[in-house]
Design a protein around this motif. Structure first.
Motif, PDB file in Angstrom:
ATOM      1  N   TRP A   1      61.521   6.749   7.808  1.00 32.79           N
ATOM      2  CA  TRP A   1      60.674   7.188   8.922  1.00 32.79           C
ATOM      3  C   TRP A   1      59.198   6.987   8.616  1.00 32.79           C
ATOM      4  O   TRP A   1      58.757   7.192   7.491  1.00 32.79           O
ATOM      5  CB  TRP A   1      60.920   8.666   9.224  1.00 32.79           C
ATOM      6  CG  TRP A   1      62.330   8.969   9.610  1.00 32.79           C
ATOM      7  CD1 TRP A   1      63.337   9.381   8.779  1.00 32.79           C
ATOM      8  CD2 TRP A   1      62.903   8.877  10.913  1.00 32.79           C
ATOM      9  NE1 TRP A   1      64.501   9.556   9.479  1.00 32.79           N
ATOM     10  CE2 TRP A   1      64.267   9.255  10.800  1.00 32.79           C
ATOM     11  CE3 TRP A   1      62.402   8.518  12.164  1.00 32.79           C
ATOM     12  CZ2 TRP A   1      65.128   9.274  11.894  1.00 32.79           C
ATOM     13  CZ3 TRP A   1      63.253   8.549  13.255  1.00 32.79           C
ATOM     14  CH2 TRP A   1      64.603   8.922  13.109  1.00 32.79           C
ATOM     15  N   GLN A   2      58.455   6.608   9.659  1.00 28.47           N
ATOM     16  CA  GLN A   2      57.000   6.611   9.583  1.00 28.47           C
ATOM     17  C   GLN A   2      56.454   7.052  10.925  1.00 28.47           C
ATOM     18  O   GLN A   2      57.135   6.982  11.952  1.00 28.47           O
ATOM     19  CB  GLN A   2      56.440   5.237   9.220  1.00 28.47           C
ATOM     20  CG  GLN A   2      56.500   4.208  10.333  1.00 28.47           C
ATOM     21  CD  GLN A   2      55.796   2.922   9.954  1.00 28.47           C
ATOM     22  OE1 GLN A   2      55.881   2.474   8.812  1.00 28.47           O
ATOM     23  NE2 GLN A   2      55.092   2.328  10.898  1.00 28.47           N
ATOM     24  N   THR A   3      55.233   7.537  10.931  1.00 26.26           N
ATOM     25  CA  THR A   3      54.597   7.978  12.170  1.00 26.26           C
ATOM     26  C   THR A   3      53.353   7.137  12.423  1.00 26.26           C
ATOM     27  O   THR A   3      52.507   6.985  11.549  1.00 26.26           O
ATOM     28  CB  THR A   3      54.208   9.460  12.093  1.00 26.26           C
ATOM     29  OG1 THR A   3      55.389  10.228  11.905  1.00 26.26           O
ATOM     30  CG2 THR A   3      53.521   9.907  13.373  1.00 26.26           C
ATOM     31  N   ASP A   4      53.272   6.583  13.626  1.00 23.80           N
ATOM     32  CA  ASP A   4      52.125   5.788  14.029  1.00 23.80           C
ATOM     33  C   ASP A   4      51.267   6.591  14.999  1.00 23.80           C
ATOM     34  O   ASP A   4      51.760   7.038  16.039  1.00 23.80           O
ATOM     35  CB  ASP A   4      52.566   4.499  14.714  1.00 23.80           C
ATOM     36  CG  ASP A   4      53.366   3.587  13.796  1.00 23.80           C
ATOM     37  OD1 ASP A   4      53.226   3.714  12.569  1.00 23.80           O
ATOM     38  OD2 ASP A   4      54.130   2.751  14.318  1.00 23.80           O
ATOM     39  N   ILE A   5      50.010   6.803  14.641  1.00 23.49           N
ATOM     40  CA  ILE A   5      49.070   7.482  15.530  1.00 23.49           C
ATOM     41  C   ILE A   5      48.503   6.444  16.493  1.00 23.49           C
ATOM     42  O   ILE A   5      47.920   5.452  16.070  1.00 23.49           O
ATOM     43  CB  ILE A   5      47.939   8.156  14.739  1.00 23.49           C
ATOM     44  CG1 ILE A   5      48.515   9.224  13.797  1.00 23.49           C
ATOM     45  CG2 ILE A   5      46.914   8.777  15.686  1.00 23.49           C
ATOM     46  CD1 ILE A   5      47.495   9.847  12.886  1.00 23.49           C
ATOM     47  N   VAL A   6      48.689   6.669  17.790  1.00 16.85           N
ATOM     48  CA  VAL A   6      48.286   5.654  18.759  1.00 16.85           C
ATOM     49  C   VAL A   6      47.260   6.149  19.773  1.00 16.85           C
ATOM     50  O   VAL A   6      46.725   5.343  20.530  1.00 16.85           O
ATOM     51  CB  VAL A   6      49.517   5.097  19.505  1.00 16.85           C
ATOM     52  CG1 VAL A   6      50.387   4.296  18.560  1.00 16.85           C
ATOM     53  CG2 VAL A   6      50.331   6.219  20.136  1.00 16.85           C
ATOM     54  N   TYR A   7      46.991   7.426  19.831  1.00 21.24           N
ATOM     55  CA  TYR A   7      46.038   7.959  20.801  1.00 21.24           C
ATOM     56  C   TYR A   7      45.011   8.822  20.082  1.00 21.24           C
ATOM     57  O   TYR A   7      45.231   9.257  18.955  1.00 21.24           O
ATOM     58  CB  TYR A   7      46.745   8.834  21.834  1.00 21.24           C
ATOM     59  CG  TYR A   7      47.287   8.109  23.036  1.00 21.24           C
ATOM     60  CD1 TYR A   7      47.539   8.785  24.204  1.00 21.24           C
ATOM     61  CD2 TYR A   7      47.543   6.742  23.002  1.00 21.24           C
ATOM     62  CE1 TYR A   7      48.059   8.145  25.314  1.00 21.24           C
ATOM     63  CE2 TYR A   7      48.060   6.097  24.099  1.00 21.24           C
ATOM     64  CZ  TYR A   7      48.318   6.796  25.253  1.00 21.24           C
ATOM     65  OH  TYR A   7      48.824   6.164  26.342  1.00 21.24           O
TER      66      TYR A   7
END
Length: 355
Positions: A41-47
């Motif tokens: 798992w990874q988390t992408d910050i997009v906002y």
């Protein structure tokens, strides 16, 4: 892939009325094969600050789109994932306030906005495809787009009844490949938030403020030009409802139960007796189902239900906005930092496939 005219601004760090398997890679998934659980798992910050993602759709793990809104940036918020980065798309029309997105492939994508407009993307350019007008309705917001081919799309939205206070009606549209046409209007005070076609009928999930001044969740069937109510329950009793296709079959999420639907009625397939279940499930087949929890993700592999991801205790959350592919799953989420909500996408890949 054609040029998207987007600006890459992604920061990736390790660290949720729709889902469905949307790429052709999944044709080799069989019901008899248990779903895997060894995701990385990874988390992408997009906002940025105080932002929300309203909808997500993808044709493959290298072509995923999200739309939403940020109170700090008063311009259309459309983002695209190309397999490596999330890119903010700068070529969207300025009058578009995106609320839902759906596509058939990378050159046939539609966005419904909160001003009655539907926009089309041909792989390089966004254009306005339709504007809904009704003298008796105003402020139409499209809640869901869904379809099976380029000539068989549906849109459902909710509008205010003109000159009435806090009275709403839903409208349902069909696209035949050339034009959008209205199928029907929902009854007064009924707000549809999801639509799916199963076999030859349409199924719609909605929220109703009925004549007895109580709030209900309903599921309707549109068959042979008529609407039939097939489920209704008070919202404070049932919690929530939703609909989803899993392995090509129709399932209802009714409270804690995942119900399989056919012409003979409803059969309970699974029940999630966990206080953290957030009333949404999706899957590749009936032995590979994901349950969105307030504290993570649970998975059913045909034998049991187990957590496969636990949210960190930093104010993070996920929602029932999911794109699911053969080797990947994308789930919309957010977290709070310094008093602000920051939108992000949780991305899981199998351990021997992770990029």
């Amino acid at each position: 892939m054609k040029m998207l005219y987007c600006v890459s601004v992604i920061i990736s760090i390790f660290l949720l009325i729709s889902c469905g398997v949307t790429d052709n890679e999944n044709n080799d998934q069989t019901i008899s094969k248990p779903g895997r659980r060894d995701y990385v798992w990874q988390t992408d910050i997009v906002y940025g600050q105080n932002s929300q993602i309203y909808s997500m759709w993808g044709s493959s793990s290298d072509n995923v789109w999200i739309v939403g809104y940020s109170t700090y940036v008063f311009i259309p918020q459309v983002w695209h994932f190309n397999g490596s980065n999330w890119d903010w798309c700068s070529n969207t029309p300025n009058d578009m306030y995106a609320n839902c997105i759906f596509g058939i492939d990378e050159s046939n994508i539609w966005i419904g906005d909160d001003k009655g407009g539907i926009y089309f993307y041909n792989g390089s350019t966004w254009v306005k495809d339709f504007q809904y007008n009704d003298a008796n309705l105003e402020f139409l917001k499209f809640n869901k787009l869904w379809g099976s081919t380029r000539s068989n799309l549906y849109a459902v939205g909710t509008a205010s009844v003109k000159d009435s206070f806090n009275v709403y009606r839903s409208v349902v549209l069909h696209y035949n490949g050339a034009s959008w046409e209205e199928l029907f209007k929902g009854k007064t005070s009924l707000q549809y938030f999801n639509i799916i076609k199963y076999k030859s009928n349409l199924y719609l999930a909605g929220y109703l403020r009925d004549s007895d001044d109580k709030n209900y969740y309903v599921i309707d069937e549109y068959k042979n030009g008529s609407i039939n109510e097939i489920y209704k329950a008070e919202s404070n009793i049932i919690g929530r409802v939703n609909i989803e296709l899993i392995g090509g079959e129709l399932y209802f999420m009714i409270g804690k139960s995942l119900m399989k639907y056919n012409e003979s009625g409803l059969t309970e397939f699974l029940r999630v007796e966990n206080v953290n279940y957030d009333y949404y499930a999706c899957g590749r087949n009936e032995n590979d189902i994901f349950f969105i929890m307030t504290d993570g993700i649970m998975h059913y592999n045909g034998t049991d239900i187990q957590y496969i991801y636990n949210l960190p205790t930093n104010g993070s959350n996920i929602s029932g906005k999911v794109s699911l592919f053969k080797n990947d799953i994308f789930i919309v989420g957010s977290r709070y930092a310094l008093g602000y909500e920051i939108s992000q996408v949780l991305h899981g890949s199998f351990s021997n496939y992770a990029k």
